[in-house]
Motif scaffolding. Structure first.
Motif, short mmCIF file in Angstrom:
data_model
loop_
_atom_site.label_atom_id
_atom_site.label_comp_id
_atom_site.label_asym_id
_atom_site.label_seq_id
_atom_site.Cartn_x
_atom_site.Cartn_y
_atom_site.Cartn_z
N ASP A 114 0.72 -1.22 -0.08
CA ASP A 114 -0.09 0.07 -0.02
C ASP A 114 0.90 1.18 0.05
O ASP A 114 0.91 2.26 -0.77
CB ASP A 114 -1.07 -0.08 1.26
CG ASP A 114 -2.05 -1.02 1.02
OD1 ASP A 114 -2.28 -1.51 0.04
OD2 ASP A 114 -2.52 -1.53 2.33
N LEU A 115 1.97 1.23 0.95
CA LEU A 115 2.93 2.38 0.86
C LEU A 115 3.54 2.49 -0.67
O LEU A 115 3.67 3.86 -0.92
CB LEU A 115 4.05 2.09 1.91
CG LEU A 115 4.86 3.28 2.23
CD1 LEU A 115 4.14 4.67 2.49
CD2 LEU A 115 5.83 3.09 3.19
N TYR A 116 4.04 1.58 -1.18
CA TYR A 116 4.46 1.71 -2.49
C TYR A 116 3.66 2.49 -3.57
O TYR A 116 4.02 3.03 -4.38
CB TYR A 116 5.28 0.23 -3.02
CG TYR A 116 6.30 -0.31 -2.09
CD1 TYR A 116 6.99 0.59 -1.01
CD2 TYR A 116 6.41 -1.67 -2.00
CE1 TYR A 116 7.76 0.01 -0.19
CE2 TYR A 116 7.41 -2.23 -1.17
CZ TYR A 116 8.25 -1.35 -0.26
OH TYR A 116 9.10 -2.12 0.57
N GLN A 117 2.39 1.95 -3.56
CA GLN A 117 1.51 2.51 -4.40
C GLN A 117 1.35 3.97 -4.10
O GLN A 117 0.82 4.63 -5.16
CB GLN A 117 0.14 1.70 -4.19
CG GLN A 117 0.27 0.50 -4.81
CD GLN A 117 -1.04 -0.58 -4.42
OE1 GLN A 117 -2.02 0.15 -3.54
NE2 GLN A 117 -1.41 -1.77 -4.97
N SER A 118 1.74 4.37 -3.01
CA SER A 118 1.46 6.08 -2.84
C SER A 118 2.59 6.64 -3.35
O SER A 118 2.58 7.94 -3.61
CB SER A 118 1.27 6.32 -1.26
OG SER A 118 2.67 5.87 -0.47
N LYS A 119 3.59 6.02 -3.47
CA LYS A 119 4.85 6.39 -3.91
C LYS A 119 5.58 7.21 -3.08
O LYS A 119 6.38 8.35 -3.66
CB LYS A 119 4.90 7.04 -5.63
CG LYS A 119 4.60 5.97 -6.65
CD LYS A 119 4.49 6.47 -7.90
CE LYS A 119 3.77 5.46 -8.99
NZ LYS A 119 3.75 5.91 -10.22
N ARG A 120 5.43 7.31 -2.04
CA ARG A 120 5.90 8.26 -1.00
C ARG A 120 7.27 7.73 -0.46
O ARG A 120 7.39 6.49 0.09
CB ARG A 120 5.08 8.62 0.10
CG ARG A 120 3.56 9.37 -0.17
CD ARG A 120 3.05 9.29 1.04
NE ARG A 120 3.53 10.28 2.12
CZ ARG A 120 3.26 10.41 3.18
NH1 ARG A 120 1.90 9.55 3.98
NH2 ARG A 120 3.77 11.10 4.09
N LYS A 142 2.33 -0.59 10.60
CA LYS A 142 1.91 0.30 9.86
C LYS A 142 2.55 1.71 9.89
O LYS A 142 3.16 1.94 10.99
CB LYS A 142 0.12 0.57 10.44
CG LYS A 142 -0.57 -0.09 10.17
CD LYS A 142 -2.13 0.12 10.54
CE LYS A 142 -3.15 -0.92 10.35
NZ LYS A 142 -4.50 -0.53 10.67
N GLU A 149 3.16 8.64 10.85
CA GLU A 149 3.33 10.02 10.02
C GLU A 149 4.08 10.69 11.02
O GLU A 149 3.86 10.69 12.40
CB GLU A 149 1.96 10.52 9.69
CG GLU A 149 1.21 9.91 8.56
CD GLU A 149 1.66 9.99 7.35
OE1 GLU A 149 2.35 10.73 7.15
OE2 GLU A 149 1.41 9.21 6.49
#
Length: 236
Positions: free
Chosen positions: A54-60, A202, A205
């Motif tokens: 999920d984090l990789y899909q956000s490309k952050r 998870k 932030e």
């Protein structure tokens, strides 16, 4: 070693204009880690890997943070993250270790001399620039391998780069690596099967938190994934 030397020559020849994010050395180092785990039957189980998808899909870009008991923690960390470009934030002394030192230097990893204030400032800027360019950071905030296996206190300022850039921090709990390869050993002496695992937590932030609050949240997450014998005696 040959591949790293070739990369070093390439960067010298092109004055750093090719592969500016130093992806090639990281890939070669990752291959070395995978081969080490393959030949020693040392692949750890990775729990909650879907969190990373999920984090990789956000490309952050993010900072990945784990506890440290063994040299195996480095390939374990790389295996959990996958084939991504990342830079380790490591102490300056590792630059003197054969092969590992060369991999750290050629790969553009961030090295810090804790005795030098100037080095600390340069390290901070270097880490922030990598995040700005979309490259992930990895660190072991204890600063060294735990000889007892229990989580030690975190070095001050371990998360400053991520905090200043507003990047998320991904805590990882590495379980059982010292049972496979104790802190004073240079090679694994047993299989990781049913012994070692990496627990992905998870992302936390950094925006809206003080650096102290961020440190406490990350530490709490890492502890939650550790067995009793790896947790600090005071539970904090």
């Amino acid at each position: 070693f040959v591949e790293l030397s070739a990369c070093q020559f390439l960067y010298w020849l092109t004055r750093g204009k090719v592969d500016k994010n130093r992806r090639l050395p990281i890939t070669f180092s990752h291959v070395w880690g995978v081969l080490l785990m393959f030949f020693t039957k040392g692949f750890p189980k990775v729990e909650n890997r879907e969190i990373l998808v999920d984090l990789y899909q956000s490309k952050r870009p993010a900072m990945y943070v784990a506890n440290h008991n063994s040299w195996l923690d480095i390939p374990y960390l790389g295996y959990a993250i996958g084939w991504k470009n990342y830079k380790m934030v490591a102490k300056n002394e590792l630059g003197k270790v054969p092969f590992i030192g060369k991999a750290i230097k050629v790969g553009g990893n961030v090295m810090v001399d804790r005795a030098s204030r100037k080095s600390q400032i340069q390290t901070l800027k270097a880490g922030m620039n990598w995040l700005k360019n979309g490259v992930n950071l990895c660190t072991f905030p204890e600063g060294t391998r735990s000889k007892t296996g229990r989580l030690m206190s975190f070095k001050r300022g371990a998360f400053t780069m991520a905090h200043k850039m507003g990047a998320p921090i991904v805590p990882l709990s590495i379980v059982g690596s010292a049972k496979v390869m104790p802190s004073h050993w240079l090679l694994p002496f047993r299989s990781s099967s049913k012994i070692a695992k990496v627990v992905v937590h998870k992302p936390i932030e950094s925006v809206g938190k003080t650096e102290q609050e961020l440190t406490e949240a990350v530490r709490k997450a890492i502890i939650s994934g550790l067995p009793e014998e790896q947790r600090p005696l005071d539970g904090k």
